[in-house]
Design an enzyme around this catalytic site. Structure first.
Site, PDB file in Angstrom:
ATOM      1  N   HIS A  17      33.271  36.276  42.286  1.00 38.86           N
ATOM      2  CA  HIS A  17      34.067  37.509  42.336  1.00 38.86           C
ATOM      3  C   HIS A  17      33.302  38.601  43.084  1.00 38.86           C
ATOM      4  O   HIS A  17      33.867  39.295  43.929  1.00 38.86           O
ATOM      5  CB  HIS A  17      34.344  38.035  40.920  1.00 38.86           C
ATOM      6  CG  HIS A  17      35.253  37.206  40.095  1.00 38.86           C
ATOM      7  ND1 HIS A  17      34.924  36.818  38.815  1.00 38.86           N
ATOM      8  CD2 HIS A  17      36.481  36.703  40.331  1.00 38.86           C
ATOM      9  CE1 HIS A  17      35.918  36.114  38.303  1.00 38.86           C
ATOM     10  NE2 HIS A  17      36.877  36.023  39.207  1.00 38.86           N
ATOM     11  N   LYS A  41      47.374  36.054  26.578  1.00 36.62           N
ATOM     12  CA  LYS A  41      46.085  35.368  26.628  1.00 36.62           C
ATOM     13  C   LYS A  41      45.035  36.137  25.852  1.00 36.62           C
ATOM     14  O   LYS A  41      44.941  37.356  25.960  1.00 36.62           O
ATOM     15  CB  LYS A  41      45.600  35.213  28.082  1.00 36.62           C
ATOM     16  CG  LYS A  41      46.277  34.147  28.869  1.00 36.62           C
ATOM     17  CD  LYS A  41      45.576  33.998  30.211  1.00 36.62           C
ATOM     18  CE  LYS A  41      46.120  32.828  30.994  1.00 36.62           C
ATOM     19  NZ  LYS A  41      45.423  32.708  32.280  1.00 36.62           N
ATOM     20  N   ARG A  90      39.061  29.428  47.051  1.00 29.37           N
ATOM     21  CA  ARG A  90      38.002  28.437  46.879  1.00 29.37           C
ATOM     22  C   ARG A  90      38.355  27.118  47.536  1.00 29.37           C
ATOM     23  O   ARG A  90      37.498  26.417  48.034  1.00 29.37           O
ATOM     24  CB  ARG A  90      37.742  28.192  45.392  1.00 29.37           C
ATOM     25  CG  ARG A  90      37.200  29.395  44.662  1.00 29.37           C
ATOM     26  CD  ARG A  90      37.175  29.142  43.200  1.00 29.37           C
ATOM     27  NE  ARG A  90      38.563  29.061  42.725  1.00 29.37           N
ATOM     28  CZ  ARG A  90      38.942  29.132  41.466  1.00 29.37           C
ATOM     29  NH1 ARG A  90      38.052  29.258  40.520  1.00 29.37           N
ATOM     30  NH2 ARG A  90      40.208  29.083  41.135  1.00 29.37           N
ATOM     31  N   SER A 127      35.712  31.713  36.200  1.00 27.85           N
ATOM     32  CA  SER A 127      35.343  32.299  34.911  1.00 27.85           C
ATOM     33  C   SER A 127      35.520  31.280  33.788  1.00 27.85           C
ATOM     34  O   SER A 127      34.705  31.223  32.867  1.00 27.85           O
ATOM     35  CB  SER A 127      36.203  33.532  34.622  1.00 27.85           C
ATOM     36  OG  SER A 127      35.920  34.561  35.528  1.00 27.85           O
TER      37      SER A 127
END
Length: 159
Positions: A17, A41, A90, A127
């Site tokens: 990040h 969440k 990514r 993460s």
């Protein structure tokens, strides 16, 4: 003034990040880091702590503003007159999902999305992966800034 937003949950912020935020900070006058809140969440870190960790780790960039937001990212952008979103990619699998989001955001509000390829060093990093490895006591010191490592150890009760 050129402004951009880097959205995410940042639970916690990783070196991947930070790489994207730092690169954006060199291209834009102001980088808004929006910690997006998903009420469905349960995060490892409370939103306030995520914001604090991001502020600490981006302070040296000099042009990063951090805040939480609950709602549509395009509304965050409209409220702050931000014309673009920066997202790190990514892998090809990221592109498939992010392209759909970019097209939806553009269709809703005209906000552009700019894709930045992740530094290969962080191409596997998320993460979720950091939290999983840290939960089992694995070494994530090379994946997160020192202040985040300390917070992970405190939260997970690992020395």
């Amino acid at each position: 003034m050129r402004r951009v937003v880097c959205p995410g949950s940042y639970d916690p912020i990783t070196n991947g990040h930070l790489d994207i935020i730092q690169r954006a900070s060199k291209l834009y006058d102001v980088v808004h880091v929006s910690v997006m809140i998903n009420k469905s969440k349960q995060g490892l870190f409370p939103v306030e702590q995520r914001i604090d960790l991001i502020r600490q780790t981006t302070a040296s960039f000099g042009n990063v503003e951090v805040e939480a937001y609950h709602g549509l990212l395009v509304d965050f952008c409209k409220e702050r007159d931000i014309p673009a979103i920066v997202k790190g990619l990514r892998a090809v699998s990221d592109f498939d999902y992010e392209l759909q989001m970019a097209q939806m955001n553009n269709g809703l509000s005209g906000v552009e999305t700019l894709f930045v390829p992740t530094n290969p060093t962080y191409s596997f990093l998320s993460s979720s992966l950091v939290k999983e490895v840290a939960t089992w006591g694995g070494d994530v010191s090379h994946l997160v800034p020192p202040v985040v490592l300390s917070a992970l150890r405190d939260r997970l009760q690992h020395p």
